[in-house]
Write a protein that holds these residues in place. Structure first.
Motif, PDB file in Angstrom:
ATOM      1  N   GLY A  46       3.441 -14.509  -1.394  1.00 21.92           N
ATOM      2  CA  GLY A  46       3.457 -15.191  -2.682  1.00 21.92           C
ATOM      3  C   GLY A  46       4.848 -15.489  -3.201  1.00 21.92           C
ATOM      4  O   GLY A  46       5.828 -14.890  -2.755  1.00 21.92           O
ATOM      5  N   TYR A  60      -2.357 -12.113  -7.385  1.00 25.24           N
ATOM      6  CA  TYR A  60      -3.040 -13.382  -7.127  1.00 25.24           C
ATOM      7  C   TYR A  60      -2.847 -13.806  -5.681  1.00 25.24           C
ATOM      8  O   TYR A  60      -1.840 -13.490  -5.057  1.00 25.24           O
ATOM      9  N   TYR A  70       1.877 -12.115  -7.229  1.00 20.19           N
ATOM     10  CA  TYR A  70       1.030 -12.486  -6.098  1.00 20.19           C
ATOM     11  C   TYR A  70       0.896 -11.341  -5.099  1.00 20.19           C
ATOM     12  O   TYR A  70       1.817 -10.551  -4.911  1.00 20.19           O
TER      13      TYR A  70
END
Length: 127
Positions: free
Chosen positions: A52, A90, A57
């Motif tokens: 990420g 994420y 992330y």
């Protein structure tokens, strides 16, 4: 002396801009397994390596198992939130395949500003 001051100001501006970028709201809505987003929704397996852009992330390697806790909705449906061990963040839904669905019905709730904070360091850690 003024050159050192100019460099410090530049570093301060860069630091400020980086922190603004890392608190950017990715979506106003998310889907969860419950209203508090504490129930795991599904178990997925990574189909590709993923790194990420910042500490919000989740980074993973092909084949790793991830528990999904929420899915951004409406504005940005391609990002899911999940955990792998103690790491949380994420990731793009296209980088995983669903292995097991754990909930029967998803609940849509408003996101909070704290959903998008980027903590110092490169990982979220839970006790």
């Amino acid at each position: 002396m003024s050159r050192i001051l100019d460099q410090r100001i530049l570093l301060l501006v860069i630091s400020f801009l980086t922190s603004l970028q890392s608190t950017k709201v990715l979506s106003e809505w998310k889907k969860c397994g419950d209203r508090e987003c504490e129930t795991a929704m599904s178990r997925v397996q990574a189909t590709t390596d993923y790194l990420g852009p910042d500490c919000r992330y989740l980074n993973f390697k092909t084949g790793e198992e991830i528990m999904v806790y929420s899915k951004l909705s409406r504005k940005n449906e391609n990002l899911w939130t999940g955990s792998k061990g103690k790491d949380f963040g994420y990731f793009p839904k296209d980088a995983v395949k669903v292995e097991e669905v754990l909930i029967a019905e998803e609940v849509e709730v408003l996101t909070k500003e704290t959903d998008f904070l980027c903590l110092h360091g490169d990982k979220y850690a839970f006790e």
